[in-house]
Write a protein that holds these residues in place. Structure first.
Motif, short mmCIF file in Angstrom:
data_model
loop_
_atom_site.label_atom_id
_atom_site.label_comp_id
_atom_site.label_asym_id
_atom_site.label_seq_id
_atom_site.Cartn_x
_atom_site.Cartn_y
_atom_site.Cartn_z
N CYS A 1 51.31 50.54 47.32
CA CYS A 1 50.30 49.59 46.87
C CYS A 1 50.86 48.69 45.77
O CYS A 1 51.38 49.18 44.77
CB CYS A 1 49.06 50.32 46.36
N THR A 2 50.76 47.41 45.97
CA THR A 2 51.26 46.45 44.98
C THR A 2 50.17 45.42 44.70
O THR A 2 49.62 44.82 45.64
CB THR A 2 52.51 45.71 45.51
N THR A 3 49.82 45.25 43.44
CA THR A 3 48.87 44.20 43.08
C THR A 3 48.90 43.99 41.57
O THR A 3 49.43 44.82 40.83
CB THR A 3 47.43 44.55 43.54
N ASN A 4 48.34 42.89 41.13
CA ASN A 4 48.25 42.60 39.71
C ASN A 4 46.82 42.27 39.33
O ASN A 4 46.07 41.73 40.15
CB ASN A 4 49.11 41.38 39.34
N VAL A 5 46.45 42.58 38.11
CA VAL A 5 45.18 42.11 37.58
C VAL A 5 45.50 41.33 36.31
O VAL A 5 46.05 41.90 35.36
CB VAL A 5 44.22 43.28 37.27
N GLU A 6 45.18 40.05 36.32
CA GLU A 6 45.46 39.23 35.14
C GLU A 6 44.38 39.44 34.09
O GLU A 6 43.28 39.91 34.38
CB GLU A 6 45.50 37.74 35.53
N LYS A 7 44.71 39.07 32.86
CA LYS A 7 43.74 39.17 31.77
C LYS A 7 42.51 38.33 32.11
O LYS A 7 42.62 37.18 32.52
CB LYS A 7 44.39 38.66 30.49
N GLY A 8 41.34 38.93 31.94
CA GLY A 8 40.10 38.20 32.18
C GLY A 8 39.67 38.14 33.63
O GLY A 8 38.61 37.61 33.95
N GLU A 9 40.46 38.72 34.52
CA GLU A 9 40.11 38.69 35.94
C GLU A 9 39.16 39.83 36.31
O GLU A 9 39.23 40.91 35.73
CB GLU A 9 41.37 38.85 36.79
N VAL A 10 38.34 39.58 37.31
CA VAL A 10 37.55 40.66 37.89
C VAL A 10 38.03 40.85 39.32
O VAL A 10 38.01 39.92 40.12
CB VAL A 10 36.04 40.32 37.88
N ILE A 11 38.50 42.06 39.61
CA ILE A 11 39.01 42.36 40.94
C ILE A 11 38.10 43.40 41.57
O ILE A 11 37.80 44.42 40.94
CB ILE A 11 40.43 42.96 40.86
N VAL A 12 37.64 43.13 42.78
CA VAL A 12 36.83 44.12 43.49
C VAL A 12 37.70 44.79 44.55
O VAL A 12 38.43 44.13 45.27
CB VAL A 12 35.59 43.45 44.13
N VAL A 13 37.65 46.12 44.56
CA VAL A 13 38.39 46.89 45.56
C VAL A 13 37.37 47.49 46.52
O VAL A 13 36.44 48.18 46.09
CB VAL A 13 39.21 48.02 44.90
N CYS A 14 37.52 47.21 47.81
CA CYS A 14 36.59 47.81 48.77
C CYS A 14 37.37 48.38 49.95
O CYS A 14 38.59 48.23 50.04
CB CYS A 14 35.55 46.79 49.23
N GLY A 15 36.65 49.02 50.82
CA GLY A 15 37.29 49.63 51.98
C GLY A 15 36.48 50.83 52.44
O GLY A 15 35.64 51.33 51.69
#
Lengths: 229, 244
Positions: B22-36
């Protein structure tokens, strides 16, 4: 055969309780507190992810639970002076005395039983509670002390107390070290006055009243303290 | 520098691989939703970020600190990452106020007065100041989850992880929790959120990560994800959860 002489109880009442029962309760209290503390440590060791810690604790608990208490009392009484001498480097066995020896014995022996109770208690706490503690930045000891053990202890309190009632009865075995606990005191009076039936009946009655009374209390406590989730 | 950086993270339970590169980044101030779908590894993915779950391969860096470095002071790192759980995980033997202050006092070494002031500030923010002396068991699920959010916030986290925060709630309580989370997102909090609440994703997410069988199948901007998901698996998933 003479008629029963119940007056023997009256005559020895102060001695029985002031000497005997005081010792019985002191031994029970000390061994319960020590046993729960040591037992909790054993339980934590047993659940530890360090294999050898877990092995040592498991071995200890299994050993203690597989030997009759009477034998353990004997062994400790004879062995502790030598172990003490070995640990302090003294050339002669250390004088421990029957009373100290009995406190150590009961603490070590009961710890094995308390540890099984605390282990069940710790395991009854959901994994998520530990995660929540870690997620706040608490370390293992803080998570244990502030989150897991208070809940485990509370959940297991009725069982811990029930085990303590058993301990209260088991302390009567110190008679083999000629200690004057409650039963020891009753026994001495019985033999001095030749009133075996009266004294042993009375002793049994006192043990029954205390134990049964406490177990009723535990029952009431049980209904009261269940944690609302 | 990204707030959360994951590179080729793999994890096994015995021989079963729960996370696959698994590779991903979360930048400062970002909202990332993970689903599945369930069992896809999304909860595990979020738990490896603050090392609640260990992983065997790859690297995770949070705010410049490498999570899988044995020299990393994990409690210190975790204290800076707020986490909210599916089952709230408030401490049932402590009052709401004590729940809010425990971490502050023990980990951040704040005085009790300061901890209470801060804790109650966030409790007020989630609208539950009147509940401060109660025990968690006396609160509804939605209220408990809001307290859990306040508890995480009172540690002044640099980012927040949410592990299915509304999945254990009765339907009528979902929105009170989502409202708090939307407010947080609007304030610029960095958030990684495992959820099936696509309405929340549409409203505040910058990117959506779709996972299946331990792999990140799709990592797309919100508009791309809802507009034209590339993988068939994601399309199926969306059609299943959006049509009710």
């Amino acid at each position: 055969m003479d008629a029963f002489d119940w007056n023997v109880i009256n005559r020895s009442f102060v001695y029985l309780f002031k000497e005997g029962m005081t010792f019985t309760l002191t031994l029970t209290g000390l061994a319960a507190v020590g046993g729960i503390v040591f037992g909790t440590l054993l339980a934590m060791m047993r659940l530890s992810s360090f294999k050898w810690l877990s092995l040592v604790a498991t071995g200890y608990v299994n050993l203690m639970r597989s030997i009759p208490l009477l034998l353990v009392i004997f062994w400790f009484y004879f062995l502790v002076p030598y172990i003490g001498a070995w640990m302090t480097g003294a050339s002669r066995p250390i004088q421990v005395g029957a009373i100290a020896s009995s406190v150590i014995t009961f603490t070590m022996f009961e710890a094995a039983y308390y540890s099984e109770i605390m282990r069940a208690g710790i395991q009854s706490i959901p994994r998520g509670q530990v995660w929540a503690g870690y997620a706040l930045g608490l370390d293992y000891w803080q998570t244990m002390a502030k989150i897991v053990l208070p809940q485990a202890f509370r959940n297991m309190l009725p069982i811990l107390l029930t085990q303590t009632i058993i301990l209260f009865q088991d302390t009567s075995l110190v008679y083999v070290l000629s200690i004057t606990d409650f039963l020891g005191a009753a026994s001495k009076v019985a033999q001095r006055d030749g009133r075996l039936v009266e004294m042993y009946l009375f002793a049994a009655l006192v043990y029954f009243v205390v134990s049964f009374g406490l177990s009723l209390l535990v029952k009431r406590l049980q209904q009261k303290i269940a944690i609302v989730r | 520098m990204p707030m959360i950086e994951m590179k080729d993270v793999s994890k096994w339970y015995g021989s079963f691989q729960v996370l696959k590169d698994c590779t991903t980044n979360v930048e400062k101030g970002e909202v990332i939703v993970v689903c599945g779908p369930s069992g896809s590894g999304k909860s595990t993915l979020i738990k490896v970020v603050n090392a609640l779950e260990p992983f065997q391969k790859g690297d995770i860096v949070v705010d410049g600190i490498k999570v899988n470095d044995p020299k990393t002071d994990l409690p210190k790192l975790r204290a800076r990452v707020g986490m909210v759980f599916q089952n709230f995980e408030l401490f049932p033997h402590l009052t709401i106020t004590e729940n809010l202050t425990l971490g502050q006092i023990k980990v951040l070494n704040r005085s009790e007065d300061e901890a209470v002031t801060r804790g109650l500030k966030y409790l007020d923010r989630v609208g539950l100041i009147s509940q401060k002396d109660k025990y968690p068991g006396q609160l509804s699920g939605g209220q408990q989850q809001r307290v859990a959010i306040a508890r995480a916030l009172s540690m002044d986290p640099i980012c927040m992880l949410f592990d299915e925060p509304t999945s254990a709630l009765d339907p009528e309580m979902v929105n009170e929790v989502l409202d708090v989370m939307v407010g947080l997102a609007k304030d610029g909090m960095t958030m990684m959120v495992v959820t099936h609440e696509m309405g929340f994703a549409r409203k505040v997410a910058k990117r959506v990560i779709f996972m299946d069988q331990g792999s990140i199948v799709e990592d797309a901007t919100k508009d791309d994800f809802f507009g034209k998901p590339r993988s068939e698996r994601a399309q199926q998933f969306l059609s299943k959860i959006l049509h009710h």
